[in-house]
Motif scaffolding. Structure first.
Motif, PDB file in Angstrom:
ATOM      1  N   SER A 142     -22.597 -52.479 -22.555  1.00  0.00           N
ATOM      2  CA  SER A 142     -22.006 -51.573 -21.423  1.00  0.00           C
ATOM      3  C   SER A 142     -22.543 -51.921 -19.969  1.00  0.00           C
ATOM      4  O   SER A 142     -22.088 -51.082 -19.073  1.00  0.00           O
ATOM      5  N   GLY A 143     -23.348 -52.685 -20.273  1.00  0.00           N
ATOM      6  CA  GLY A 143     -23.930 -53.027 -18.728  1.00  0.00           C
ATOM      7  C   GLY A 143     -25.422 -52.376 -18.376  1.00  0.00           C
ATOM      8  O   GLY A 143     -25.850 -52.201 -17.226  1.00  0.00           O
ATOM      9  N   GLU A 144     -25.980 -51.435 -19.367  1.00  0.00           N
ATOM     10  CA  GLU A 144     -27.014 -50.634 -18.832  1.00  0.00           C
ATOM     11  C   GLU A 144     -28.109 -51.644 -19.044  1.00  0.00           C
ATOM     12  O   GLU A 144     -28.309 -52.267 -19.674  1.00  0.00           O
ATOM     13  N   LYS A 145     -29.058 -51.354 -17.983  1.00  0.00           N
ATOM     14  CA  LYS A 145     -30.226 -52.015 -17.696  1.00  0.00           C
ATOM     15  C   LYS A 145     -31.388 -51.704 -18.744  1.00  0.00           C
ATOM     16  O   LYS A 145     -31.740 -50.597 -18.750  1.00  0.00           O
ATOM     17  N   LEU A 146     -31.851 -52.572 -19.558  1.00  0.00           N
ATOM     18  CA  LEU A 146     -32.698 -52.302 -20.578  1.00  0.00           C
ATOM     19  C   LEU A 146     -34.000 -52.831 -20.411  1.00  0.00           C
ATOM     20  O   LEU A 146     -35.041 -52.979 -21.245  1.00  0.00           O
ATOM     21  N   TYR A 147     -34.360 -53.130 -19.173  1.00  0.00           N
ATOM     22  CA  TYR A 147     -35.558 -53.813 -18.572  1.00  0.00           C
ATOM     23  C   TYR A 147     -36.163 -52.662 -17.354  1.00  0.00           C
ATOM     24  O   TYR A 147     -35.482 -51.666 -17.142  1.00  0.00           O
TER      25      TYR A 147
END
Length: 747
Positions: free
Chosen positions: A109-114
């Protein structure tokens, strides 16, 4: 050449056919080829189905690697308990923290996981607050280039569950993604400073397959690693076409076998109390090393033991302390014991019949060969010598008096008593890596000096073993630290009973020796442990048998002894009550900054008083409600070291008797692979067996095995069964001169 070309063309055009015939012929050839290929395929198919391999490759294994994954199921390491079931060392999970910094790591979904660069300062603050990390170090790690993720060294490892959840909550509150934890097996030591060198540590080791497991590194954790560690299992999971593991598809290939739990002989309450009193003692004395051990005088069980410097097993605080050593001074160091050895000298002299308490001698000095032996008060210039009775000489810790007694016995007899007390031989009580001790050299001066504890090397466990013969009416006991081993895989256990290892002196000699030890504290004029008319060592209103020692320390370069004002090993042994001891305590102090005999009152008196109050609990055998006994097969030890083999057997609560001093085992009284019951007594014959052993406590069956091995005819007296209570041939006599023996059996 022309002839060849003509022949070739004639052959080519010789069978020329019409196009129709050519097509028919090609069709026939193709059909034959198709049938051939079909049969090749059928044959290969049959081979593959039948053998599940092709060109030596296991096809099922290859397919499994695509559609299955194998996971290691780690075995639980056994827990170490005190005698009453209080945990001393147990498994726990630890966590290591890492941060993802790769900007391509995003969800569908485009969520930043960093961890975003704008969040670096917040992460550094959280790590600093909860993990104690330096903020600049955290930032330097997060700002590294060309890395997908970063870790944070030792401060980011071995994190507890509670700390891990606190950090997670703080990151979630700050809406920070990209920080996560990996798990590792860990070992928890809930009691902190608690017989730390003796219990030891287990550490995480990375295996070849990338998994991690706990391995004993020091102390009991290392010596009992084979018992505690268990065996890992394996589980397979199915994978989908994309290689993702399908949950719920687990199949056990090999079940994990958890490690066995070990119940020690230690008592957590008295051990904790001893640690506290040792802190007080060491704070005053500031010794290079100090140690104290409390033992059940009737069984040989070690109830509490510690040393200084020590460390907190859980936090590891103290490992960097000045003078810290991983060596356990209880069994891994040789030293000259000094005047506490006079306890065994007196007992031997009484046993041999050469001690007359009322006979007097001149204490000014005794010359043997080129050496003159003097008493401590003469050496210090307090007196030029005096006439003492031998009873007074013992209370006064007279070197001259003990040397006269040794001379009355004779060197050969005294050396034989040292052999009966098993000096020069490691106890092999199950800890491994044990120092051997050292008998006096073949020199009349050194042999004489060993009567007052110089010129002989011992370990503390050897001293405790010898002292047990005095406290236990002449019957010598093996030091013990395991009370029970529980196997959770079979719900069975093995429990220990006391192990008799000899009878060096008579009951009369041991009893009278304890009576003379009492005078060391009660004699107001001669007693070396009497201060201003009162015993230094007092345990309520009980009579206490005591002896102190002050031993010189040999220089490492072999040039003689150290000469500093406190370059000594001070020691004291106490048995209470003296008439029939329940407890025995042995304390040593090496090279303190200052010393007074009253320092013993900070550790010996309170610990023995506390032990007396806890007597019913401490002396009660460890409970063993299980009826089923864990099986233990006789290992293949022929040709192996007798010492290491004895350690292994005692670790599994078997009682070995080593015959001789050879370096290899040549025979055993029980065949390889046969089940050994708990506390079963077995014989191990070595490659050098020349003298008559002390057979006290042997089973009749082992006496018969001994007779078979040596061709000695045995005549029995006393009961028809039972254990050896007497032998008519003296210990130490040459076997080749013995044709027959009389053995008395009793309870």
């Amino acid at each position: 050449m022309r002839t060849f070309m003509k022949s070739f063309l004639d052959y080519v055009v010789g069978d020329r056919r019409t196009p129709q015939k050519n097509r028919e012929r090609v069709g026939q050839n193709l059909m034959i080829l198709s049938v051939f290929i079909f049969f090749v395929f059928i044959i290969n198919f049959i081979i593959i189905i039948g053998s599940d391999s092709k060109f030596g490759v296991d096809l099922s294994k290859g397919a499994s690697s695509v559609y299955q994954t194998v996971h290691t199921v780690q075995a639980r390491r056994g827990t170490i308990y005190d005698r009453n079931g209080n945990p001393i060392a147990e498994d726990s999970t630890t966590y290591s923290i890492y941060a993802v910094i790769n900007k391509s790591y995003v969800s569908t979904s485009g969520e930043k996981l960093y961890v975003q660069s704008s969040q670096f300062d917040q992460v550094a603050d959280i790590f600093s607050q909860h993990l104690g990390m330096d903020k600049n170090y955290v930032l330097s790690q997060l700002k590294q280039k060309k890395l997908s993720q970063v870790s944070f060294g030792t401060q980011g490892s071995n994190i507890s569950y509670s700390t891990m959840t606190t950090v997670k909550d703080a990151l979630a509150s700050a809406h920070i993604n990209g920080v996560d934890f990996t798990t590792s097996p860990g070992r928890m030591y809930p009691n902190g400073v608690f017989a730390s060198q003796f219990i030891g540590l287990a550490q995480v080791k990375e295996n070849k397959d990338g998994t991690k497991s706990l391995v004993g590194a020091t102390g009991m954790e290392a010596s009992l690693d084979a018992i505690l560690s268990g065996k890992d299992g394996q589980v397979t999971y199915q994978k989908d076409k994309n290689g993702n593991t399908l949950l719920g598809t687990a199949t056990t290939i090999k079940k994990a076998e958890n490690g066995k739990d070990v119940y020690t002989t230690l008592s957590a309450p008295i051990q904790t109390y001893l640690e506290r009193q040792m802190d007080i003692f060491q704070e005053k004395a500031k010794g290079v090393q100090a140690s104290a051990t409390l033992v059940n005088a009737k069984t040989g069980e070690i109830l509490a033991t510690t040393q200084r410097p020590s460390f907190d097993s859980d936090t590891k605080a103290g490992l960097d302390a000045e003078g810290f050593t991983w060596q356990n001074v209880l069994y891994q160091t040789n030293y000259e014991p000094g005047s506490t050895m006079k306890v065994m000298t007196l007992a031997s002299a009484i046993d041999k019949g050469v001690f007359n308490p009322n006979e007097a001698y001149d204490s000014s000095g005794l010359t043997i060969a080129d050496a003159t032996i003097k008493d401590w008060d003469v050496n210090e210039g307090l007196t030029t010598g005096q006439y003492l009775t031998y009873a007074q000489g013992f209370a006064h810790s007279s070197n001259v008096g003990m040397t006269y007694l040794e001379q009355k016995m004779g060197n050969e007899t005294w050396l034989n008593y040292l052999n009966k007390f098993r000096f020069g031989f490691p106890t092999r009580f199950g800890m491994g890596s044990e120092a051997s001790g050292l008998l006096p050299s073949d020199n009349i001066v050194t042999i004489a000096m060993s009567s007052f504890g110089q010129g002989i090397g011992v370990t503390q466990t050897q001293m405790l073993r010898a002292f047990s013969a005095i406290s236990n009416d002449g019957v010598m006991l093996e030091p013990q630290f395991i009370s029970k081993i529980y196997d959770p895989n079979t719900d069975t256990s093995r429990s220990a009973k006391k192990e008799v290892v000899g009878n060096p002196v008579s009951k009369k000699a041991a009893t009278e020796t304890r009576q003379y030890m009492v005078t060391v504290g009660t004699d107001p004029y001669y007693g070396t442990l009497n201060s201003n008319g009162s015993p230094v060592i007092q345990v309520g209103n009980q009579s206490v048998a005591v002896k102190s020692g002050t031993a010189q320390i040999a220089a490492e370069d072999g040039s003689g002894y150290l000469t500093g004002s406190h370059d000594y090993i001070y020691s004291v042994v106490a048995m209470v009550p003296s008439e029939n001891p329940d407890f025995m305590m042995y304390v040593t102090l090496q090279q303190p900054e200052s010393f007074s005999m009253t320092y013993w009152q900070d550790v010996v008196n309170p610990v023995l008083e506390e032990a007396t109050l806890m007597k019913d609990t401490l002396l009660e055998p460890a409970a063993n409600p299980l009826k089923s006994q864990t099986k233990f097969a006789m290992p293949d030890i022929v040709g192996k070291s007798p010492g290491d083999s004895a350690d292994q057997l005692r670790q599994n609560l078997v009682q070995p008797i080593i015959l001789g001093s050879g370096s290899k085992i040549t025979k055993t009284s029980v065949a390889k692979g046969k089940n050994l019951k708990e506390n079963q007594q077995i014989l191990l014959l070595t490659s050098n067996f020349e003298t008559v052993p002390d057979m006290y406590g042997w089973t009749k069956k082992n006496v018969e095995t001994f007779a078979k091995w040596t061709n000695i005819k045995i005549t029995y007296k006393g009961q028809k069964s039972g254990r050896v209570t007497k032998q008519n041939v003296e210990v130490g006599k040459k076997l080749n001169s013995i044709k027959k023996m009389t053995i008395t059996l009793g309870e």
